[in-house]
Design a protein around this motif. Structure first.
Motif, short mmCIF file in Angstrom:
data_model
loop_
_atom_site.label_atom_id
_atom_site.label_comp_id
_atom_site.label_asym_id
_atom_site.label_seq_id
_atom_site.Cartn_x
_atom_site.Cartn_y
_atom_site.Cartn_z
N TYR A 12 22.92 -31.15 30.98
CA TYR A 12 23.91 -31.89 30.20
C TYR A 12 23.60 -31.83 28.70
N LEU A 13 22.34 -31.98 28.35
CA LEU A 13 21.98 -31.92 26.92
C LEU A 13 22.22 -30.53 26.35
N GLY A 14 21.92 -29.50 27.12
CA GLY A 14 22.16 -28.14 26.65
C GLY A 14 23.64 -27.85 26.41
N VAL A 15 24.47 -28.29 27.33
CA VAL A 15 25.92 -28.09 27.17
C VAL A 15 26.44 -28.90 25.99
N LEU A 16 25.90 -30.11 25.83
CA LEU A 16 26.31 -30.95 24.70
C LEU A 16 25.91 -30.31 23.37
N LEU A 17 24.68 -29.79 23.31
CA LEU A 17 24.20 -29.16 22.07
C LEU A 17 25.00 -27.92 21.71
N CYS A 18 25.48 -27.20 22.71
CA CYS A 18 26.25 -25.98 22.46
C CYS A 18 27.73 -26.25 22.24
N GLY A 19 28.13 -27.51 22.34
CA GLY A 19 29.52 -27.86 22.09
C GLY A 19 30.47 -27.50 23.21
N LEU A 20 29.95 -27.33 24.42
CA LEU A 20 30.79 -27.03 25.58
C LEU A 20 31.16 -28.33 26.29
N GLU A 21 32.04 -28.23 27.24
CA GLU A 21 32.49 -29.44 27.95
C GLU A 21 32.05 -29.41 29.41
N ASN A 22 32.11 -30.58 30.00
CA ASN A 22 31.77 -30.75 31.41
C ASN A 22 33.01 -30.37 32.23
N ILE A 28 29.77 -26.34 38.97
CA ILE A 28 29.31 -25.32 39.92
C ILE A 28 27.89 -24.88 39.55
N GLY A 29 27.64 -24.74 38.27
CA GLY A 29 26.30 -24.42 37.80
C GLY A 29 25.29 -25.50 38.17
N LEU A 30 25.72 -26.77 38.14
CA LEU A 30 24.83 -27.86 38.53
C LEU A 30 24.45 -27.77 40.00
N LEU A 87 25.30 -14.62 30.72
CA LEU A 87 26.36 -15.62 30.90
C LEU A 87 26.39 -16.59 29.73
N VAL A 88 25.24 -16.92 29.20
CA VAL A 88 25.18 -17.86 28.07
C VAL A 88 25.84 -17.26 26.84
N PHE A 89 25.62 -15.98 26.60
CA PHE A 89 26.16 -15.33 25.40
C PHE A 89 27.44 -14.54 25.68
N ALA A 90 28.15 -14.87 26.74
CA ALA A 90 29.37 -14.15 27.10
C ALA A 90 30.44 -14.31 26.03
N SER A 91 31.27 -13.27 25.91
CA SER A 91 32.40 -13.32 24.99
C SER A 91 33.56 -12.58 25.62
N GLY A 92 34.73 -12.81 25.09
CA GLY A 92 35.90 -12.12 25.60
C GLY A 92 36.67 -12.97 26.59
N GLY A 100 30.09 -21.82 30.62
CA GLY A 100 29.92 -23.12 31.25
C GLY A 100 28.86 -23.10 32.34
N ILE A 101 28.92 -22.08 33.18
CA ILE A 101 27.92 -21.95 34.24
C ILE A 101 26.56 -21.60 33.64
N GLY A 102 26.53 -20.61 32.79
CA GLY A 102 25.28 -20.09 32.27
C GLY A 102 24.51 -21.06 31.40
N THR A 103 25.20 -21.75 30.51
CA THR A 103 24.52 -22.65 29.58
C THR A 103 23.89 -23.83 30.31
N GLY A 104 24.64 -24.42 31.23
CA GLY A 104 24.09 -25.55 31.98
C GLY A 104 22.88 -25.16 32.80
N VAL A 105 22.97 -24.06 33.50
CA VAL A 105 21.85 -23.62 34.34
C VAL A 105 20.67 -23.17 33.48
N PHE A 106 20.95 -22.51 32.38
CA PHE A 106 19.88 -22.05 31.49
C PHE A 106 19.04 -23.22 30.99
N PHE A 107 19.69 -24.20 30.39
CA PHE A 107 18.95 -25.33 29.84
C PHE A 107 18.37 -26.21 30.94
#
Length: 136
Positions: A12-22, A28-30, A87-92, A100-107
């Motif tokens: 949750y903190l990682g997603v919050l820091l990156c400005g993504l939403e829940n 699914i990543g959780l 997944l964290v650095f995905a674009s396009g 969303g999946i990558g950032t949550g699981v990464f942090f």
């Protein structure tokens, strides 16, 4: 199971820091994170439990289990973390779901391996001693 909230907090903190939403992708990543963190805890607890049943000291066994399982846990977790970086650095198109999946699981995994190695043996000893107190 007591180490799961720490990993969830990290996610949750990682997603919050990156400005993504829940969103659903983060959730699914959780679920995936729960499985990975539980596997790491089981590696430590299973070894410690077998040794305690043989008559070894609980604290010594918990520390020994954490020491013996440290390398396999860190190696598999770091491999997974590095594998999820794309997944964290995905674009396009469709990158929001991958991020969303990558950032949550990464942090979540970073926090889980950082604090989980310390907290799982602590929780094992705590639960074991509470179990003995309740039986008396």
């Amino acid at each position: 199971m007591l180490s799961l909230p720490i990993a969830g907090l990290g996610a949750y903190l990682g997603v919050l820091l990156c400005g993504l939403e829940n969103n659903i992708y983060f959730q699914i990543g959780l679920v995936m994170l729960i499985g990975l963190v539980a596997k790491n805890a089981i590696l430590i607890v299973e070894f410690a439990n077998v040794e305690v049943k043989k008559g070894a000291d609980v604290i010594t066994t918990a520390l020994q289990a954490a020491h013996l399982r440290f390398r396999p846990i860190v190696m598999t977790s770091l491999t997974f973390i590095l594998g999820i970086l794309p997944l964290v650095f995905a674009s396009g198109p469709g990158s929001a779901s991958r991020q969303g999946i990558g950032t949550g699981v990464f942090f979540g995994m970073l926090v889980a391996i950082t604090f989980g190695i310390v907290l799982v043996p602590f929780f094992f000893v705590l639960i074991y001693k509470l179990k003995i107190k309740i039986k008396r």
